[in-house]
Design a protein around this motif. Structure first.
Motif, mmCIF file in Angstrom:
data_model
loop_
_atom_site.group_PDB
_atom_site.id
_atom_site.type_symbol
_atom_site.label_atom_id
_atom_site.label_comp_id
_atom_site.label_asym_id
_atom_site.label_seq_id
_atom_site.Cartn_x
_atom_site.Cartn_y
_atom_site.Cartn_z
ATOM 1 N N UNK A 36 9.517 -32.263 -31.960
ATOM 2 C CA UNK A 36 10.288 -31.103 -31.921
ATOM 3 C C UNK A 36 9.725 -30.214 -30.853
ATOM 4 N N UNK A 37 8.457 -29.926 -30.649
ATOM 5 C CA UNK A 37 7.851 -29.090 -29.615
ATOM 6 C C UNK A 37 8.154 -29.668 -28.334
ATOM 7 N N UNK A 38 8.045 -31.081 -28.089
ATOM 8 C CA UNK A 38 8.170 -31.551 -26.701
ATOM 9 C C UNK A 38 9.795 -31.737 -26.537
ATOM 10 N N UNK A 39 10.562 -32.079 -27.439
ATOM 11 C CA UNK A 39 11.926 -32.186 -27.082
ATOM 12 C C UNK A 39 12.741 -30.861 -26.875
ATOM 13 N N UNK A 40 12.125 -29.778 -27.410
ATOM 14 C CA UNK A 40 12.667 -28.370 -27.284
ATOM 15 C C UNK A 40 12.846 -27.921 -25.965
ATOM 16 N N UNK A 41 11.825 -28.488 -25.094
ATOM 17 C CA UNK A 41 12.093 -28.110 -23.689
ATOM 18 C C UNK A 41 12.456 -29.319 -22.508
ATOM 19 N N UNK A 42 13.046 -30.475 -23.439
ATOM 20 C CA UNK A 42 13.236 -31.380 -22.616
ATOM 21 C C UNK A 42 14.783 -31.451 -22.102
ATOM 22 N N UNK A 43 15.066 -32.338 -20.932
ATOM 23 C CA UNK A 43 16.228 -32.497 -20.457
ATOM 24 C C UNK A 43 16.916 -33.867 -20.777
ATOM 25 N N UNK A 44 15.677 -34.832 -21.431
ATOM 26 C CA UNK A 44 16.492 -36.047 -21.840
ATOM 27 C C UNK A 44 15.326 -36.466 -22.589
ATOM 28 N N UNK A 45 15.885 -37.424 -23.435
ATOM 29 C CA UNK A 45 14.689 -38.038 -24.476
ATOM 30 C C UNK A 45 15.141 -39.426 -24.491
ATOM 31 N N UNK A 46 13.874 -40.133 -24.545
ATOM 32 C CA UNK A 46 14.192 -41.752 -24.994
ATOM 33 C C UNK A 46 13.715 -41.897 -26.193
ATOM 34 N N UNK A 47 14.899 -42.352 -26.951
ATOM 35 C CA UNK A 47 14.617 -42.207 -28.457
ATOM 36 C C UNK A 47 14.437 -43.753 -29.088
ATOM 37 N N UNK A 48 13.742 -43.933 -30.076
ATOM 38 C CA UNK A 48 13.614 -45.259 -30.829
ATOM 39 C C UNK A 48 13.774 -45.173 -32.389
ATOM 40 N N UNK A 49 13.872 -46.434 -33.143
ATOM 41 C CA UNK A 49 14.121 -46.424 -34.299
ATOM 42 C C UNK A 49 13.614 -45.268 -35.166
ATOM 43 N N UNK A 61 19.945 -28.493 -32.160
ATOM 44 C CA UNK A 61 19.932 -26.823 -31.980
ATOM 45 C C UNK A 61 18.843 -26.357 -31.480
ATOM 46 N N UNK A 62 17.661 -27.117 -31.734
ATOM 47 C CA UNK A 62 16.401 -26.763 -31.084
ATOM 48 C C UNK A 62 16.124 -27.075 -29.652
ATOM 49 N N UNK A 63 17.078 -27.774 -28.960
ATOM 50 C CA UNK A 63 16.982 -28.394 -27.868
ATOM 51 C C UNK A 63 17.942 -27.835 -26.847
ATOM 52 N N UNK A 64 18.003 -26.794 -26.484
ATOM 53 C CA UNK A 64 19.140 -26.423 -25.657
ATOM 54 C C UNK A 64 19.320 -26.778 -24.148
ATOM 55 N N UNK A 65 18.246 -27.340 -23.685
ATOM 56 C CA UNK A 65 18.308 -27.957 -22.370
ATOM 57 C C UNK A 65 18.725 -29.668 -22.396
ATOM 58 N N UNK A 66 18.561 -30.025 -23.654
ATOM 59 C CA UNK A 66 19.009 -31.510 -23.667
ATOM 60 C C UNK A 66 20.367 -31.913 -22.981
ATOM 61 N N UNK A 67 20.339 -32.893 -22.088
ATOM 62 C CA UNK A 67 21.417 -33.523 -21.738
ATOM 63 C C UNK A 67 21.758 -34.722 -22.064
ATOM 64 N N UNK A 68 20.854 -35.660 -22.534
ATOM 65 C CA UNK A 68 20.843 -37.159 -22.749
ATOM 66 C C UNK A 68 19.915 -37.575 -23.647
ATOM 67 N N UNK A 69 20.440 -38.435 -24.577
ATOM 68 C CA UNK A 69 19.583 -39.384 -25.269
ATOM 69 C C UNK A 69 19.682 -40.606 -25.080
ATOM 70 N N UNK A 77 27.273 -34.783 -33.655
ATOM 71 C CA UNK A 77 26.663 -33.552 -33.112
ATOM 72 C C UNK A 77 26.073 -33.404 -31.690
ATOM 73 N N UNK A 78 25.739 -34.579 -31.229
ATOM 74 C CA UNK A 78 25.217 -34.635 -29.774
ATOM 75 C C UNK A 78 26.459 -34.325 -28.953
ATOM 76 N N UNK A 79 27.451 -34.987 -29.109
ATOM 77 C CA UNK A 79 28.784 -34.856 -28.311
ATOM 78 C C UNK A 79 29.204 -33.522 -28.111
ATOM 79 N N UNK A 80 29.261 -33.032 -29.397
ATOM 80 C CA UNK A 80 29.681 -31.535 -29.554
ATOM 81 C C UNK A 80 28.876 -30.642 -28.695
ATOM 82 N N UNK A 81 27.581 -30.729 -28.480
ATOM 83 C CA UNK A 81 26.846 -30.045 -27.861
ATOM 84 C C UNK A 81 26.569 -30.297 -26.436
ATOM 85 N N UNK A 82 27.444 -31.223 -25.877
ATOM 86 C CA UNK A 82 27.353 -31.728 -24.493
ATOM 87 C C UNK A 82 26.225 -32.800 -24.318
ATOM 88 N N UNK A 83 25.753 -33.417 -25.298
ATOM 89 C CA UNK A 83 24.713 -34.286 -25.091
ATOM 90 C C UNK A 83 25.107 -35.719 -25.039
#
Length: 326
Positions: free
Chosen positions: A42-55, A65-73, A87-93
């Motif tokens: 979460x500390x890293x994601x909170x300042x990220x524009x994008x995440x590559x996520x895994x299982x 809600x803790x990732x205000x800059x996030x644009x894409x997962x 939830x992601x779509x509702x936040x524009x992610x």
């Protein structure tokens, strides 16, 4: 370089994957063999524009809600039950997935699990390693694919790939899917669920995990299966009530269970168990259990990571990739 977007790679990736972002994004990458603790992620994601996520990543509304800059997962996944897409779509992610690169290796593993369970390969290997092998004995007689009836529950891409893989083994393949697509190849006979469960010597699960499918294989489902049949789960752990499976194995109605996935992995469940049902671990002659190896083929994993990275970069460049869910 500090004006480049920041991408967080939540689990270990190939060097080639990280190189794709060179000059196009800054990255924070997990180089460990294990996931980051939740607070580190979460500390890293909170300042990220994008995440590559895994299982192993659980991305819910509170996380977002803790990732205000996030644009894409960019999920390096086909199934995305660990991500709250609404939830992601509702936040524009934008959430992207890898639709088809996991299909063939998962199907191959399903067939491998079936053969390993039916032919007592694990039990035989264990017996050899105990020492004292002096040659053939009339034991470990099992179930082959030739002449058997195999039922595939869920006939999407994975289910269809399983049927194709089975086509050369001389077995009869039945399939059941509530959303049957009439245009799919006829590698399997379409039947109702009660016909499938009552006829199949081997039943393979190919469904996604949804609220409707969670726990679908419980006591009633298992009782409806042909006595002595084998159950194979390469899909999602929480499709199955693991305690009910253990009961059916102990009672003798279920002939064997092979699984590559377990309920303890399913982060979307608020009540997910903390460990695998212990009785399954002790039934070494009736179970074959593997640690989520479905897509664990080197070139498949490279292609999966490439697809996820490409989707991330496209979104950051203002495009909408075909892999986007919404």
């Amino acid at each position: 370089m500090t004006d480049l977007p920041l991408v967080v790679l939540t689990n270990r990736t190939f060097d080639d994957t990280r190189a794709l972002f060179s000059g196009r994004a800054r990255i924070i990458a997990n180089h460990l063999e294990t996931p980051w603790p939740a607070d580190v992620l979460l500390a890293h994601a909170s300042i990220a524009d994008a995440l590559m996520a895994f299982m192993p990543d659980c991305i819910d509304a509170a996380f977002l809600d803790s990732c205000p800059r996030l644009r894409v997962i960019g999920a390096a996944l086909k199934g995305f039950d660990n991500i709250d897409v609404e939830a992601a779509t509702a936040r524009g992610v934008t959430v992207t997935i890898v639709p088809d690169l996991l299909t063939r290796p998962t199907a191959e593993l399903a067939v491998g699990l079936t053969i390993a369970l039916g032919r007592h390969i694990l039990a035989g290997d264990t017996a050899i390693r105990r020492g004292g092998f002096n040659g053939w004995r009339p034991e470990y007689y099992g179930l082959g694919l030739a002449g058997s009836t195999v039922g595939v529950v869920g006939y999407g891409r994975v289910g269809q790939a399983i049927a194709r893989c089975l086509s050369g083994f001389g077995c009869r393949v039945l399939a059941c899917d509530a959303n049957w697509n009439p245009s799919v190849p006829d590698d399997a006979e379409r039947v109702t669920m009660d016909v499938l469960t009552g006829s199949a010597d081997i039943l393979i699960l190919g469904m996604p995990l949804t609220p409707a499918t969670q726990g679908i294989v419980g006591h009633a489902f298992l009782r409806s299966m042909k006595a002595g049949a084998l159950l194979i789960n390469p899909a999602r752990g929480s499709l199955v009530d693991e305690a009910a499976v253990a009961d059916a194995l102990e009672g003798g109605h279920l002939g064997g269970y092979a699984a590559d996935v377990f309920a303890c992995e399913d982060w979307a469940r608020g009540d997910r168990p903390g460990e695998i049902e212990s009785r399954l671990l002790s039934m070494t002659t009736k179970t074959v259990l593997t640690p989520h190896l479905g897509s664990a083929v080197v070139e498949s994993r490279r292609a999966i990571e490439y697809s996820a990275a490409d989707s991330i970069l496209r979104v950051l460049a203002g495009e909408k990739p075909e892999t986007a869910l919404a």
